[in-house]
Design an enzyme around this catalytic site. Structure first.
Site, PDB file in Angstrom:
ATOM      1  N   CYS A   1       0.868  -1.181   0.000  1.00 40.38           N
ATOM      2  CA  CYS A   1       0.000   0.000   0.000  1.00 40.38           C
ATOM      3  C   CYS A   1       0.901   1.226   0.000  1.00 40.38           C
ATOM      4  O   CYS A   1       1.587   1.501   0.982  1.00 40.38           O
ATOM      5  CB  CYS A   1      -0.915   0.001   1.220  1.00 40.38           C
TER       6      CYS A   1
ATOM      7  N   HIS B   1      -2.764  -5.058 -10.190  1.00 39.45           N
ATOM      8  CA  HIS B   1      -3.515  -3.910 -10.697  1.00 39.45           C
ATOM      9  C   HIS B   1      -3.936  -4.136 -12.140  1.00 39.45           C
ATOM     10  O   HIS B   1      -3.183  -4.684 -12.950  1.00 39.45           O
ATOM     11  CB  HIS B   1      -2.672  -2.631 -10.636  1.00 39.45           C
TER      12      HIS B   1
ATOM     13  N   GLU C   1     -10.497  -0.593  -5.015  1.00 32.98           N
ATOM     14  CA  GLU C   1      -9.505  -1.449  -4.372  1.00 32.98           C
ATOM     15  C   GLU C   1     -10.125  -2.761  -3.903  1.00 32.98           C
ATOM     16  O   GLU C   1     -11.229  -2.773  -3.356  1.00 32.98           O
ATOM     17  CB  GLU C   1      -8.868  -0.740  -3.173  1.00 32.98           C
TER      18      GLU C   1
ATOM     19  N   CYS D   1      -5.213   5.859  -4.049  1.00 34.86           N
ATOM     20  CA  CYS D   1      -4.517   4.572  -3.946  1.00 34.86           C
ATOM     21  C   CYS D   1      -3.112   4.784  -4.477  1.00 34.86           C
ATOM     22  O   CYS D   1      -2.924   5.077  -5.657  1.00 34.86           O
ATOM     23  CB  CYS D   1      -5.249   3.496  -4.750  1.00 34.86           C
TER      24      CYS D   1
ATOM     25  N   GLY E   1      -2.016   2.141  -6.875  1.00 34.31           N
ATOM     26  CA  GLY E   1      -2.854   2.324  -8.054  1.00 34.31           C
ATOM     27  C   GLY E   1      -2.382   3.476  -8.916  1.00 34.31           C
ATOM     28  O   GLY E   1      -2.416   3.402 -10.151  1.00 34.31           O
TER      29      GLY E   1
END
Length: 280
Positions: free
Chosen positions: A75, A165, A214, A223, A226
Site C-alpha cells: 500500500c 492492478h 480497491e 490509492c 494504483g
C-alpha cells in the site's frame, strides 16, 4: 484487549495504525473488519501494523489489512504514513527507513517539505507475477466481463506493484463505471488473488485523473500503488512522460518512472489525524 492507535491519511486514503513494537497486536480478520467499520468502529480503508523487522537489513516490518479483514502485500499511501508514524512516535530518528513488506523491501523517505517519497521498486509485467491468467505477456489485454447487455470486452493494462492492478484508460472519468465494472473485475476469474482496478483519464502527458476500486475496500479517495500502476501503464503505452501528477479525489500524488529496469517513485502527503485507544 485495549490498544492504542493512530488515525492517519494520505491524500484521503485513511488508515488505523498500530504500534506493534511497544504493544502486542494480534487481531483476527473479524476484529480488523470491526475496526474499519465507519459506523461501529474507528473507520478506515486499511489497518497498518508496525512490527520489528525479521531481516537484519530492515528497520521495521510493515503489514497491511484491508477493510474486509484480509491481509495484502503493499500500500503506497500507507507506506508514506508508515514513515511519518515511526518518526513522530520516536521509534526511529531516521528520515529514510528500510521497511520489510510481503512484497519485498521498500524505502520511504520523509522530505524537508513534509511530503514523503517512497521507492516502490520495479513494476512487474509477467502474468504469473501479478497474478493474471494469460497465455503470454502483452501490452494490453482484452478481458470479457458479464454486463447488463451481455459479455463486454474490456481493454486493460495488467501489472503488479507488489499487489495486482488492472488499469483501464477512459475518456471521461466522472462517467466511468467505477462501482459496477470495478466490482466485476475485482473478482474476475482471470485474477486468482483478485485485483485493484484503476480508471485513468489522461489530461496531457504529465497529468492524469484517477479513480481506483480497491480489492477488499471498494473505491477509495486515493490509492498509492494504483497511481503508480496507472502511470506505468500510461508510459508503456506512450501516453505519458516519465514524471506525472496524478489527481485523485483525495489529493494529488507525483509518480516518477524512468522506464523498464527502473524503480517507481511515489511522492505525496502523509497526515496524522488523531490518536486514541480502543477496547476489542
Amino acid at each position: 484487549m485495549k490498544l492504542t492507535f493512530t488515525k492517519m491519511q494520505g491524500a484521503g486514503n485513511d488508515f488505523v495504525v498500530f504500534d506493534g513494537v511497544r504493544q502486542s497486536v494480534n487481531l483476527s480478520p473479524a476484529q480488523f473488519q470491526a475496526l474499519a467499520d465507519r459506523h461501529f468502529g474507528v473507520g478506515c480503508d486499511q489497518i497498518l501494523l508496525v512490527e520489528p523487522a525479521t531481516r537484519p537489513d530492515c528497520d521495521f516490518r510493515y503489514r497491511i489489512f484491508n477493510a474486509d479483514g484480509g491481509e495484502v502485500q503493499q500500500c503506497g499511501n500507507g507506506a508514506r504514513c508508515f514513515v511519518r508514524f515511526v518518526h513522530e512516535q520516536g521509534l526511529t530518528p531516521k528520515r529514510e527507513i528500510a521497511v520489510e513488506t510481503a512484497a519485498g523491501v521498500i524505502r520511504p523517505r520523509l522530505e524537508d517539505d513534509g511530503q514523503v517519497t517512497v521507492d516502490m521498486g520495479p513494476p512487474r509485467f509477467a502474468p504469473a507475477e501479478v497474478p493474471f491468467l494469460a497465455d503470454q505477456q502483452a501490452l494490453v489485454y482484452v478481458v470479457d466481463v458479464d454486463g447488463p447487455l451481455g459479455v463486454e470486452p474490456v481493454e486493460l493494462s495488467v501489472l503488479s506493484m507488489g499487489n495486482p492492478h488492472a488499469v483501464r484508460v477512459v475518456c471521461n472519468l466522472d462517467a466511468a463505471p467505477v462501482q459496477t465494472l470495478g466490482a466485476a473485475l475485482e473478482r474476475h476469474p482471470r485474477f486468482p488473488e483478485r485485483v485493484n482496478v484503476g480508471f485513468m483519464q489522461v489530461l496531457h502527458r504529465r497529468e492524469v485523473k484517477l479513480r481506483v476500486f480497491e480489492r477488499g475496500s471498494g473505491e477509495t479517495l486515493a490509492c498509492g500503488t494504483g497511481a503508480c500502476a496507472a502511470v506505468v501503464a500510461g508510459i508503456t503505452r506512450d501516453l505519458l512522460d516519465d514524471t506525472v501528477t496524478v489527481h485523485t479525489r483525495g489529493g494529488d500524488l507525483s509518480i516518477r518512472w524512468a522506464g523498464p529496469g527502473h524503480n517507481v517513485f511515489l511522492t505525496g502527503p502523509a497526515v496524522t489525524v488523531f490518536e486514541g485507544t480502543i477496547t476489542l
